[in-house]
Design a protein around this motif. Structure first.
Motif, PDB file in Angstrom:
ATOM      1  N   ALA A   1      46.411  42.659  41.586  1.00  0.00           N
ATOM      2  CA  ALA A   1      45.883  42.076  42.825  1.00  0.00           C
ATOM      3  C   ALA A   1      47.030  41.894  43.832  1.00  0.00           C
TER       4      ALA A   1
ATOM      5  N   ASP B   1      47.242  41.984  46.945  1.00  0.00           N
ATOM      6  CA  ASP B   1      46.959  41.218  48.161  1.00  0.00           C
ATOM      7  C   ASP B   1      47.153  39.718  47.952  1.00  0.00           C
ATOM      8  N   PHE B   2      47.262  39.298  46.685  1.00  0.00           N
ATOM      9  CA  PHE B   2      47.313  37.876  46.371  1.00  0.00           C
ATOM     10  C   PHE B   2      48.578  37.439  45.644  1.00  0.00           C
TER      11      PHE B   2
ATOM     12  N   PRO C   1      41.725  32.384  47.944  1.00  0.00           N
ATOM     13  CA  PRO C   1      40.999  33.611  48.296  1.00  0.00           C
ATOM     14  C   PRO C   1      39.497  33.358  48.340  1.00  0.00           C
TER      15      PRO C   1
ATOM     16  N   ASP D   1      34.536  36.581  47.370  1.00  0.00           N
ATOM     17  CA  ASP D   1      34.371  38.028  47.251  1.00  0.00           C
ATOM     18  C   ASP D   1      35.550  38.693  46.529  1.00  0.00           C
ATOM     19  N   HIS D   2      36.627  37.949  46.321  1.00  0.00           N
ATOM     20  CA  HIS D   2      37.798  38.475  45.603  1.00  0.00           C
ATOM     21  C   HIS D   2      37.926  37.898  44.191  1.00  0.00           C
ATOM     22  N   ARG D   3      36.967  37.127  43.773  1.00  0.00           N
ATOM     23  CA  ARG D   3      37.050  36.440  42.473  1.00  0.00           C
ATOM     24  C   ARG D   3      37.327  37.399  41.319  1.00  0.00           C
TER      25      ARG D   3
ATOM     26  N   ASP E   1      38.804  40.386  41.142  1.00  0.00           N
ATOM     27  CA  ASP E   1      40.174  40.919  41.128  1.00  0.00           C
ATOM     28  C   ASP E   1      41.193  39.844  40.785  1.00  0.00           C
ATOM     29  N   VAL E   2      41.036  38.666  41.403  1.00  0.00           N
ATOM     30  CA  VAL E   2      41.981  37.574  41.155  1.00  0.00           C
ATOM     31  C   VAL E   2      41.877  37.084  39.715  1.00  0.00           C
TER      32      VAL E   2
END
Length: 62
Positions: free
Chosen positions: A20, A22-23, A39, A42-44, A46-47
């Motif tokens: 991930a 982006d995070f 975050p 909608d990113h749960r 991936d995170v």
């Protein structure tokens, strides 16, 4: 949702950054830097995968 990082546990292996980018990133000191602590839902997926991939359990998703 909120990401919590225990930098004292982090070994800088970069699994989180790979999963991930982006995070998470591995900082110049060799430990995790959380780029976005809150975050969107909608990113749960991936995170959560990145948190679960941490071999030293330095990350939590709250």
């Amino acid at each position: 949702m909120r990401i919590e990082a225990d930098r004292g546990k982090c070994d800088g292996l970069g699994m989180c950054e790979a999963m991930a980018p982006d995070f998470f990133e591995v900082g110049e000191d060799g430990t995790v830097v959380v780029l976005d602590e809150r975050p969107g839902e909608d990113h749960r997926q991936d995170v959560a995968a990145a948190v679960d991939a941490c071999p030293v359990l330095a990350l939590k998703l709250l």
